[in-house]
Design an enzyme around this catalytic site. Structure first.
Site, PDB file in Angstrom:
ATOM      1  N   HIS A  29       1.734   4.682  -2.638  1.00  0.00           N
ATOM      2  CA  HIS A  29       1.847   6.125  -2.371  1.00  0.00           C
ATOM      3  C   HIS A  29       3.237   6.639  -2.748  1.00  0.00           C
ATOM      4  O   HIS A  29       3.394   7.694  -3.352  1.00  0.00           O
ATOM      5  CB  HIS A  29       1.655   6.391  -0.873  1.00  0.00           C
ATOM      6  CG  HIS A  29       0.234   6.315  -0.390  1.00  0.00           C
ATOM      7  ND1 HIS A  29      -0.777   7.084  -0.929  1.00  0.00           N
ATOM      8  CD2 HIS A  29      -0.341   5.594   0.605  1.00  0.00           C
ATOM      9  CE1 HIS A  29      -1.916   6.829  -0.281  1.00  0.00           C
ATOM     10  NE2 HIS A  29      -1.682   5.913   0.643  1.00  0.00           N
ATOM     11  N   HIS A  61       0.830  -1.207   0.000  1.00  0.00           N
ATOM     12  CA  HIS A  61       0.000   0.000   0.000  1.00  0.00           C
ATOM     13  C   HIS A  61       0.867   1.261   0.000  1.00  0.00           C
ATOM     14  O   HIS A  61       0.710   2.147  -0.843  1.00  0.00           O
ATOM     15  CB  HIS A  61      -0.915  -0.019   1.229  1.00  0.00           C
ATOM     16  CG  HIS A  61      -1.804   1.168   1.354  1.00  0.00           C
ATOM     17  ND1 HIS A  61      -3.122   1.147   0.960  1.00  0.00           N
ATOM     18  CD2 HIS A  61      -1.571   2.405   1.836  1.00  0.00           C
ATOM     19  CE1 HIS A  61      -3.657   2.340   1.187  1.00  0.00           C
ATOM     20  NE2 HIS A  61      -2.734   3.129   1.730  1.00  0.00           N
ATOM     21  N   GLU A  62       1.798   1.312   0.960  1.00  0.00           N
ATOM     22  CA  GLU A  62       2.644   2.505   1.068  1.00  0.00           C
ATOM     23  C   GLU A  62       3.569   2.627  -0.142  1.00  0.00           C
ATOM     24  O   GLU A  62       3.886   3.739  -0.563  1.00  0.00           O
ATOM     25  CB  GLU A  62       3.444   2.485   2.376  1.00  0.00           C
ATOM     26  CG  GLU A  62       2.584   2.487   3.651  1.00  0.00           C
ATOM     27  CD  GLU A  62       1.556   3.618   3.727  1.00  0.00           C
ATOM     28  OE1 GLU A  62       1.805   4.717   3.164  1.00  0.00           O
ATOM     29  OE2 GLU A  62       0.486   3.400   4.340  1.00  0.00           O
ATOM     30  N   GLU A 117      -4.815   7.943  -2.695  1.00  0.00           N
ATOM     31  CA  GLU A 117      -5.304   6.675  -2.168  1.00  0.00           C
ATOM     32  C   GLU A 117      -5.657   5.721  -3.315  1.00  0.00           C
ATOM     33  O   GLU A 117      -5.575   4.506  -3.154  1.00  0.00           O
ATOM     34  CB  GLU A 117      -6.502   6.927  -1.249  1.00  0.00           C
ATOM     35  CG  GLU A 117      -6.784   5.814  -0.262  1.00  0.00           C
ATOM     36  CD  GLU A 117      -5.607   5.421   0.646  1.00  0.00           C
ATOM     37  OE1 GLU A 117      -4.690   6.245   0.842  1.00  0.00           O
ATOM     38  OE2 GLU A 117      -5.607   4.282   1.131  1.00  0.00           O
TER      39      GLU A 117
END
Ligand code: ZN
Length: 496
Positions: A266, A262-263, A292
């Protein structure tokens, strides 16, 4: 133009101040010992006072408002920047300095207070701080004196142009389409053959696997790194320094894996923003929602796909031969997409995740429409959990105290999380017309996907609004039905 030079000089100085404050922020969340915080908050409040003075100085105001007057003569990108900056400045000059400094100090302290309250499962420890944070926000909204409803002011802060009306429509769609579907999956879904989500996995080896994932996603280590923190996050000052964290839970191996992926979503976004925006106000990701969308795309669309684990499960098995001896790739893939009614948002599966956001949206909407007060939060929280997911938290740490956001004064932020998944599904629909996604993922060619994302989305930084970007990439306005369809297709195949 003299005003432009004046503006650019102050902007550069402000960027330098914020750079330093960011670095201290990273340190606070990854390294600094607990005992350092009172002194740290005191020192930071001195700096934030300086920043406030500069960012609201007559010189700066003259430059921004002067340029705003002449905006039709500016090039289109500078015009957009000045419009954005003016909007922010309008808000800042209306807050008395005293309040601004006190609020920043409150935020610094509240995060520690929240951590303590959560650790000791004591809502009363945090309630007073939260009340102050909410009151400050209500007060600030009155200072802004905009012709908008209170909660809309906050929503627009995190996603330009979003309102309760638009979000109501979005969440109503999800409520109508997804709540019954989730219920069906939960009650009739094929169970997992073997559940490995509670098996123990050594933290050091988990870290090794996360390091492996950094290379799988072709992340640029020369301009980024990974650490550990309680609440995973991505940190950046500019594309050449983008860091992120994950966390290792020995009793839940998917936490570190999917937080890292997920990170990485980003962080890859931030690394791929064109450096030409560095010294402008249009640097960084387009919006919270678009950001997001990139992390959710990485985490859910790529990271939880069968194609992905067909390629990378052998590496995982190599690290954990005993723990995975009786687990086939197919079992592992289904475990990675395990659906259940659960308490913790950050551990929630892809399908039930939007329910967690709806709870927070409902609460914030009522709080800022003065329909409830902070004291009511634990009860309202538990009632909503029951309504959407059919379960009730056993304590506040797994209920109303679980998220860091409110302790940081972030109200209106949560809805962008659900919005992000919906944007991601719409982007995916377009990407599939250009790329054979499954094939690339299976061949481990994430580079090709990254370059599509850079070309279509990342490079533009903040030079387009979220809805302009969505329109430009997909050729149509925001359409939440892509998200509904994506979830129904994937989870029907997995469970029904
Ligand atoms: Zn995120």
């Amino acid at each position: 133009m003299e005003l432009l030079k004046q503006y650019e000089a102050i902007r550069h100085k402000l960027k330098a101040y914020r750079y330093v404050m960011s670095v201290v922020g990273w340190d606070s969340q990854t390294e600094a010992p607990k005992g350092a915080f009172p002194r740290r908050a005191d020192m930071l409040s001195v700096i934030s006072q300086d920043v406030f003075q500069l960012a609201t100085s007559k010189e700066y105001q003259d430059a921004v408002y002067g340029l705003y007057e002449q905006r039709e003569e500016l090039d289109p990108l500078m015009k957009r920047e000045i419009e954005r900056v003016k909007k922010g400045l309008d808000k800042q000059v209306k807050i008395p300095q005293e309040d601004y400094v006190a609020y920043n100090k409150l935020i610094n302290l509240s995060q520690r207070v929240w951590e303590d309250a959560k650790e000791s499962d004591d809502w009363n420890k945090f309630q007073g701080n939260l009340k102050q944070l909410v009151d400050y926000n209500r007060k600030f909204i009155r200072y802004y004196d905009l012709d908008m409803e209170d909660y809309n002011v906050l929503l627009d802060d995190f996603e330009e142009g979003m309102t309760m009306e638009l979000y109501d429509h979005f969440f109503d769609t999800l409520r109508a389409e997804l709540v019954p579907f989730v219920r069906k999956v939960l009650s009739e879904g094929k169970p997992l053959n073997k559940d490995i989500t509670t098996r123990l996995f050594d933290a050091k080896k988990q870290q090794e696997f996360c390091e492996y994932l950094i290379d799988v996603f072709a992340y640029d280590r020369n301009h980024g790194l990974m650490k550990e923190s309680v609440h995973p996050f991505t940190w950046n000052t500019h594309p050449t320094d983008v860091r992120f964290t994950t966390r290792y839970l020995e009793g839940y191996v998917f936490s570190s894996i999917f937080a890292a992926i997920h990170e990485l979503g980003h962080a890859t976004y931030e690394q791929q923003v064109d450096e030409k925006w560095n010294d402008t106000g249009l640097n960084g990701g387009a919006s919270m929602g678009i950001h997001e969308s990139q992390s959710r795309f990485y985490e859910n669309v790529i990271g939880r796909s069968k194609a992905f684990w067909e390629t990378h499960y052998p590496k995982f098995q190599q690290l954990f031969p005993d723990e995975t001896a009786d687990i086939s790739m197919e079992d592992f893939y289904r475990n990675a997409n395990k659906v259940e009614a659960s308490f913790i948002r950050v551990e929630a599966d892809e399908l039930t995740y939007p329910m967690h956001i709806m709870i927070r949206y409902d609460i914030e909407r009522m709080l800022f429409s003065n329909e409830i007060e902070v004291e009511d939060l634990p009860d309202v929280w538990n009632t909503k959990m029951k309504e959407y997911l059919g379960i009730e938290p056993r304590n506040h740490a797994e209920g109303v105290l679980q998220d860091v956001h409110w302790s940081a004064g972030l109200f209106g932020y949560f809805p962008t999380y659900a919005l992000g998944s919906a944007y991601a599904a719409q982007f995916l629909h377009t990407m599939k017309q250009d790329l054979d996604l499954d094939d690339l993922v299976q061949r481990g060619d994430i580079k090709a996907i990254n370059s599509w994302l850079k070309d279509k989305i990342h490079q533009f930084g903040r030079s387009k609004t979220p809805l302009e970007l969505l329109q430009d990439v997909t050729g149509e306005p925001f359409n939440p039905m892509y998200y509904v369809q994506y979830l129904k297709d994937k989870y029907t195949e997995l469970y029904l």
